[in-house]
Design a protein around this motif. Structure first.
Motif, PDB file in Angstrom:
ATOM      1  N   ALA A   3     -56.006 -40.572  29.320  1.00  0.00           N
ATOM      2  CA  ALA A   3     -55.083 -40.276  30.064  1.00  0.00           C
ATOM      3  C   ALA A   3     -55.368 -40.432  31.889  1.00  0.00           C
ATOM      4  CB  ALA A   3     -54.771 -39.023  29.842  1.00  0.00           C
ATOM      5  N   SER A  74     -55.435 -32.240  47.338  1.00  0.00           N
ATOM      6  CA  SER A  74     -53.980 -31.755  47.097  1.00  0.00           C
ATOM      7  C   SER A  74     -54.147 -30.600  46.073  1.00  0.00           C
ATOM      8  CB  SER A  74     -53.328 -32.913  46.734  1.00  0.00           C
ATOM      9  OG  SER A  74     -54.308 -33.651  45.499  1.00  0.00           O
ATOM     10  N   ARG A  75     -55.367 -30.046  45.842  1.00  0.00           N
ATOM     11  CA  ARG A  75     -55.548 -29.049  44.947  1.00  0.00           C
ATOM     12  C   ARG A  75     -55.284 -29.338  43.388  1.00  0.00           C
ATOM     13  NH1 ARG A  75     -58.558 -25.926  47.938  1.00  0.00           N
ATOM     14  NH2 ARG A  75     -57.588 -25.991  49.799  1.00  0.00           N
ATOM     15  N   THR A  76     -55.062 -30.715  43.106  1.00  0.00           N
ATOM     16  CA  THR A  76     -54.710 -31.094  41.701  1.00  0.00           C
ATOM     17  C   THR A  76     -55.938 -30.731  40.968  1.00  0.00           C
ATOM     18  OG1 THR A  76     -55.138 -33.156  42.501  1.00  0.00           O
ATOM     19  CG2 THR A  76     -52.733 -32.582  42.165  1.00  0.00           C
ATOM     20  N   LEU A  83     -58.043 -28.540  31.938  1.00  0.00           N
ATOM     21  CA  LEU A  83     -57.706 -29.335  30.921  1.00  0.00           C
ATOM     22  C   LEU A  83     -59.052 -28.981  29.756  1.00  0.00           C
ATOM     23  CD1 LEU A  83     -57.341 -32.997  32.339  1.00  0.00           C
ATOM     24  CD2 LEU A  83     -55.490 -31.228  31.283  1.00  0.00           C
ATOM     25  N   PRO A  84     -58.393 -29.046  28.733  1.00  0.00           N
ATOM     26  CA  PRO A  84     -59.323 -28.704  27.615  1.00  0.00           C
ATOM     27  C   PRO A  84     -60.506 -29.877  27.510  1.00  0.00           C
ATOM     28  CG  PRO A  84     -57.345 -29.198  26.588  1.00  0.00           C
ATOM     29  CD  PRO A  84     -57.404 -29.285  27.978  1.00  0.00           C
TER      30      PRO A  84
ATOM     31  N   TYR B  78     -51.844 -23.140  32.568  1.00  0.00           N
ATOM     32  CA  TYR B  78     -52.306 -22.267  33.675  1.00  0.00           C
ATOM     33  C   TYR B  78     -51.534 -23.147  34.824  1.00  0.00           C
ATOM     34  CZ  TYR B  78     -55.116 -20.421  37.634  1.00  0.00           C
ATOM     35  OH  TYR B  78     -55.532 -20.117  38.822  1.00  0.00           O
ATOM     36  N   PRO B  80     -52.026 -22.637  38.705  1.00  0.00           N
ATOM     37  CA  PRO B  80     -52.576 -22.060  40.038  1.00  0.00           C
ATOM     38  C   PRO B  80     -51.502 -21.750  40.997  1.00  0.00           C
ATOM     39  CG  PRO B  80     -53.648 -24.400  39.299  1.00  0.00           C
ATOM     40  CD  PRO B  80     -52.403 -24.088  38.619  1.00  0.00           C
ATOM     41  N   PRO B  84     -50.651 -27.748  41.058  1.00  0.00           N
ATOM     42  CA  PRO B  84     -51.358 -29.180  40.762  1.00  0.00           C
ATOM     43  C   PRO B  84     -50.559 -30.360  40.579  1.00  0.00           C
ATOM     44  CG  PRO B  84     -51.752 -27.750  38.896  1.00  0.00           C
ATOM     45  CD  PRO B  84     -50.752 -27.098  39.485  1.00  0.00           C
ATOM     46  N   LEU B  85     -49.745 -30.593  41.410  1.00  0.00           N
ATOM     47  CA  LEU B  85     -48.808 -32.029  41.125  1.00  0.00           C
ATOM     48  C   LEU B  85     -49.403 -33.156  41.745  1.00  0.00           C
ATOM     49  CD1 LEU B  85     -45.419 -29.951  41.777  1.00  0.00           C
ATOM     50  CD2 LEU B  85     -46.394 -30.243  39.709  1.00  0.00           C
ATOM     51  N   TYR B  86     -48.936 -34.160  40.975  1.00  0.00           N
ATOM     52  CA  TYR B  86     -49.428 -35.414  41.725  1.00  0.00           C
ATOM     53  C   TYR B  86     -47.985 -36.092  42.298  1.00  0.00           C
ATOM     54  CZ  TYR B  86     -53.856 -35.548  39.261  1.00  0.00           C
ATOM     55  OH  TYR B  86     -55.058 -35.164  38.744  1.00  0.00           O
ATOM     56  N   ASP B  88     -47.035 -38.575  43.934  1.00  0.00           N
ATOM     57  CA  ASP B  88     -46.573 -39.831  43.565  1.00  0.00           C
ATOM     58  C   ASP B  88     -46.011 -40.079  42.211  1.00  0.00           C
ATOM     59  OD1 ASP B  88     -48.835 -39.588  42.640  1.00  0.00           O
ATOM     60  OD2 ASP B  88     -49.991 -41.334  43.228  1.00  0.00           O
ATOM     61  N   MET B  89     -45.849 -39.259  41.383  1.00  0.00           N
ATOM     62  CA  MET B  89     -45.435 -39.350  40.141  1.00  0.00           C
ATOM     63  C   MET B  89     -44.054 -38.569  39.973  1.00  0.00           C
ATOM     64  SD  MET B  89     -48.784 -38.522  37.729  1.00  0.00           S
ATOM     65  CE  MET B  89     -48.762 -39.774  36.640  1.00  0.00           C
ATOM     66  N   GLU B  93     -43.155 -38.538  34.324  1.00  0.00           N
ATOM     67  CA  GLU B  93     -44.458 -39.124  34.219  1.00  0.00           C
ATOM     68  C   GLU B  93     -45.719 -38.115  34.309  1.00  0.00           C
ATOM     69  OE1 GLU B  93     -43.370 -43.189  36.742  1.00  0.00           O
ATOM     70  OE2 GLU B  93     -44.408 -41.592  37.629  1.00  0.00           O
ATOM     71  N   TYR B  94     -45.470 -37.158  35.241  1.00  0.00           N
ATOM     72  CA  TYR B  94     -46.594 -36.289  35.441  1.00  0.00           C
ATOM     73  C   TYR B  94     -46.721 -35.355  34.053  1.00  0.00           C
ATOM     74  CZ  TYR B  94     -48.704 -31.896  36.853  1.00  0.00           C
ATOM     75  OH  TYR B  94     -49.337 -30.937  37.280  1.00  0.00           O
ATOM     76  N   PHE B  97     -48.415 -37.379  31.465  1.00  0.00           N
ATOM     77  CA  PHE B  97     -49.888 -37.403  31.761  1.00  0.00           C
ATOM     78  C   PHE B  97     -50.388 -36.179  31.270  1.00  0.00           C
ATOM     79  CE2 PHE B  97     -52.741 -35.928  34.975  1.00  0.00           C
ATOM     80  CZ  PHE B  97     -54.039 -36.373  34.492  1.00  0.00           C
ATOM     81  N   VAL B  98     -49.968 -34.923  31.613  1.00  0.00           N
ATOM     82  CA  VAL B  98     -50.626 -33.747  31.423  1.00  0.00           C
ATOM     83  C   VAL B  98     -50.771 -33.789  29.862  1.00  0.00           C
ATOM     84  CG1 VAL B  98     -50.431 -31.307  31.462  1.00  0.00           C
ATOM     85  CG2 VAL B  98     -49.929 -32.754  33.518  1.00  0.00           C
ATOM     86  N   GLU B 100     -50.896 -36.042  27.657  1.00  0.00           N
ATOM     87  CA  GLU B 100     -51.796 -36.838  26.915  1.00  0.00           C
ATOM     88  C   GLU B 100     -53.360 -36.290  27.496  1.00  0.00           C
ATOM     89  OE1 GLU B 100     -51.414 -40.851  28.185  1.00  0.00           O
ATOM     90  OE2 GLU B 100     -53.171 -41.441  27.115  1.00  0.00           O
ATOM     91  N   ALA B 101     -53.267 -35.735  28.568  1.00  0.00           N
ATOM     92  CA  ALA B 101     -54.653 -35.075  29.207  1.00  0.00           C
ATOM     93  C   ALA B 101     -55.048 -33.883  28.206  1.00  0.00           C
ATOM     94  CB  ALA B 101     -54.840 -34.962  30.554  1.00  0.00           C
ATOM     95  N   LYS B 102     -53.892 -32.993  27.809  1.00  0.00           N
ATOM     96  CA  LYS B 102     -54.402 -31.905  27.028  1.00  0.00           C
ATOM     97  C   LYS B 102     -54.323 -32.211  25.590  1.00  0.00           C
ATOM     98  CE  LYS B 102     -52.332 -28.416  29.993  1.00  0.00           C
ATOM     99  NZ  LYS B 102     -51.344 -27.409  29.942  1.00  0.00           N
ATOM    100  N   GLN B 145     -45.842 -27.799  33.310  1.00  0.00           N
ATOM    101  CA  GLN B 145     -47.293 -28.215  33.290  1.00  0.00           C
ATOM    102  C   GLN B 145     -47.978 -27.280  32.415  1.00  0.00           C
ATOM    103  OE1 GLN B 145     -50.947 -27.135  33.919  1.00  0.00           O
ATOM    104  NE2 GLN B 145     -49.574 -26.814  35.883  1.00  0.00           N
TER     105      GLN B 145
END
Lengths: 287, 388
Positions: A3, A74-76, A83-84, B78, B80, B84-86, B88-89, B93-94, B97-98, B100-102, B145
């Motif tokens: 991802a 950007s604190r992302t 993430l896990p 969580y 924060p 924590p946003l991108y 440019d998405m 989409e964002y 992505f989250v 998939e990443a999770k 998210q």
């Protein structure tokens, strides 16, 4: 990892970075090809790549600068930490995205020898072997620049320090030759390097005993070995410095030698700096 | 669900969290409350594995956040403090992505993203760049998210900060909806917010946990410790004597006097039910003595005061300096302390019981009165506002 890789790779092309990188790289590739192959009547594409290494000096820091620094700015990075998946996967995904962009550029450059072959005799094996070396050199440089990106929040600082370091590596062979080859000088140089490393360790951990301990751990054996066998130190430091001359390794490819040790060297270097980046990102949790 | 034990976090020589322990139970809304810089965000960052602890442990469903981070983090969503946003998405989409990443399986991803978009009310903006969204929508995307991956616990760090009142209300409603199906932990430095949304309050001050109780219990305590404030046109001694004749000796404290008016707080000892009868008695006592009562009110819901008391205890000088202690109408240095103490006494029934602290100085009605009604009125308005 997948991802992060996909998001990252896409972001190079939804923004300007990827396109500008390609544009600059191809412009210089065109200029060098014109100058060396077309106007200079040289049949070897290797010289073009050899000249291109200086372009990498500027381009690689720019390509890699936002990789991790932007997340922090950007604190992302908060999302990445929560993430896990481990930081290793995140950084690996980011690095692979960088390598992919670079890989696409190298594939495109790979068209040049093909085109040239219509107008003269090109040694494909040598040309593409050199291109592979060129690609791996780039991968190692990207890893170094990504490491700087993991250290800082400000992209400009990343680019500047990345450029400075790459320039240092570029000139390393000359620098190494400046250092006197005597055993005493080598000893002093080693102790100095160890002291600097200890200071850096202190800055990272804020723990005086860890850094003093680490310094003793390396400095005592160094001095002991020096006292026992002085001849070992004869010219040792400049020689070791010579090993860090990343760019000079590429010369053997240009000279038509497919140098396996250089390939191993570049891959090791890349892994080492990616690993360092992971450590640096993970360390942020400890501050 | 979450067990926090003896959490300590040091930044260099600076200790942000000094040994916090608490439990988060399933299906409730928790409010982590404290002044700015109390250690709320640090605690949340440690709970979610974003930050390491110097010592102590956090267990999520029995999984240690540091030793088995993958298992523990799967159970937590969580948001924060800064989403924590991108930018440019697009939200869609964002969130994909989250997801998939999770590690949400590809077959469920689209459906889950769709659900979360709908739940957070971001469906209408799902194809616009996050860069172009308003702060309220960004916050919603941030909450979305956190919901991706269907975690059992949602942790939101100051979810309403920087939003306009309408957006705040919407986000609060969203949090309440969320709490129907999840365990929610939010942090805030605004008491009203926590009081509005949460079941359980954890108050953090200066890195320590100073309260861990049900909101209802806190409110009860706040109500109980308050007295009836009476302001009448008479001398301090008269007013005090009259009130004591009704409520018994020792239950009255004069909090101030000026321009012939005396203000005093009396504790009836009776519950809130008997309050009305008590007021009647006070009225008749004053009427028969020929002293007019200007005002009589009960300071309800002084959760605020409990909060202030709990969070000020710890800090040497206290954050009193910036907490509304500057009272208009108090003329000069000499009387400032008395005025402060009196006004605070009026504002916080609780504060009077405090054995130490600079507030105490003249709160007991020592007779050294100072003009205070400017300040008293201000505090009183606040108290009344809380009633609604």
């Amino acid at each position: 990892m997948e991802a992060v890789f996909k998001r990252e790779f896409r972001s190079y092309f939804t923004g300007m970075t990827g396109w500008i990188f390609f544009a600059v790289l191809f412009i210089f590739c065109g200029i060098f090809t014109t100058a060396i192959n077309l106007l200079g009547h040289a049949a070897s594409f290797e010289y073009v790549l050899s000249n291109m290494t200086i372009v990498l000096l500027f381009l690689m820091p720019v390509l890699a600068m936002r990789s991790l620094a932007e997340e922090k700015r950007s604190r992302t990075d908060g999302l990445l930490y929560s993430l896990p998946v481990g930081m290793r996967d995140v950084v690996a995904g980011k690095y692979l995205a960088l390598v992919s962009v670079w890989g696409i550029a190298c594939l495109a450059i790979g068209a040049v020898p093909l085109i040239l072959s219509f107008y003269g005799k090109i040694y494909f094996a040598s040309a593409y072997g050199t291109l592979l070396g060129f690609f791996l050199l780039g991968c190692a440089l990207l890893a170094i620049c990504m490491f700087f990106s993991s250290l800082m929040e400000n992209q400009i600082l990343v680019a500047v320090s990345g450029f400075g370091s790459l320039l240092l590596l570029y000139l390393m062979k000359g620098i190494a030759s400046l250092i006197p080859a005597g055993a005493g000088t080598s000893l002093l140089a080693f102790i100095a390097v160890e002291a600097v490393a200890a200071v850096i360790l202190y800055l990272l951990t804020k723990n005086i005993w860890t850094s003093v301990g680490a310094f003793a751990l390396f400095a005592i054996p160094t001095v002991t070995v020096y006292l026992v066998k002085k001849s070992l130190f004869e010219g040792l430091f400049p020689k070791l410095l010579g090993y860090t001359a990343v760019f000079d390794r590429f010369d053997s490819f240009v000279n038509g030698i497919f140098d396996i040790t250089a390939i191993v060297y570049y891959i090791t270097l890349a892994f080492f700096f990616v690993w360092l980046s992971v450590q640096s990102m993970d360390r942020k949790r400890w501050n | 669900m979450i067990e926090v034990r003896d959490l300590v976090k040091k930044y260099g020589s600076n200790t942000a969290v000094r040994g916090i322990s608490f439990n988060i139970e399933k299906g409730r809304i928790y409010g982590l409350l404290g002044p700015n810089g109390a250690g709320k965000s640090t605690t949340m960052n440690i709970m979610t594995g974003c930050l390491s602890a110097t010592s102590g442990s956090v267990k999520v469903d029995g999984f240690d956040i540091f030793e088995q981070p993958a298992e523990a983090k799967k159970r937590i969503g969580y948001l924060p403090e800064i989403p924590p946003l991108y930018i440019d998405m697009t939200p869609k989409e964002y969130l994909s992505f989250v997801a998939e990443a999770k590690g949400v399986p590809a077959s469920k991803r689209d459906r889950q993203v769709g659900e979360v978009l709908e739940l957070t009310g971001t469906d209408g903006v799902k194809d616009r760049l996050i860069r172009n969204l308003s702060k309220g929508f960004r916050q919603r995307v941030g909450i979305a998210q956190a919901m991706i991956g269907d975690p059992e616990i949602i942790i939101l760090d100051e979810p309403t900060v920087g939003l306009d009142p309408k957006q705040i209300k919407e986000i609060r409603d969203l949090i309440r909806d969320l709490a129907q199906v999840k365990t929610v932990v939010i942090s805030s430095h605004i008491l009203a917010e926590v009081a509005e949304v949460c079941d359980h309050v954890l108050i953090i001050s200066n890195g320590r946990l100073v309260a861990d109780s049900e909101l209802a219990d806190l409110e009860e305590e706040a109500g109980r410790s308050n007295g009836l404030t009476v302001r009448a046109r008479g001398s301090a001694a008269d007013v005090k004597a009259l009130l004591e004749s009704v409520a018994g000796p020792g239950s009255v404290s004069v909090t101030g006097s000026s321009g012939g008016l005396t203000e005093a707080v009396v504790k009836s000892g009776a519950g809130r039910e008997a309050e009305g009868a008590f007021r009647d008695k006070v009225f008749f006592a004053f009427a028969s003595a020929g002293i007019p009562i200007n005002e009589m009110y009960h300071r309800e819901s002084s959760l605020e005061s409990i909060f202030l008391e709990l969070t000020e205890k710890d800090i040497y000088g206290g954050p009193e300096e910036d907490d509304g202690d500057v009272i208009p109408g108090v003329p000069d240095v000499g009387s400032a302390d008395g005025g402060t103490a009196a006004a605070q006494g009026g504002a916080e029934g609780v504060a009077q019981e405090k054995p130490s602290g600079k507030k105490k100085k003249s709160a007991g009605g020592s007779g050294d009165y100072t003009p205070l009604f400017g300040g008293g009125e201000e505090e009183q308005d606040k108290g009344k506002g809380d009633d609604d």
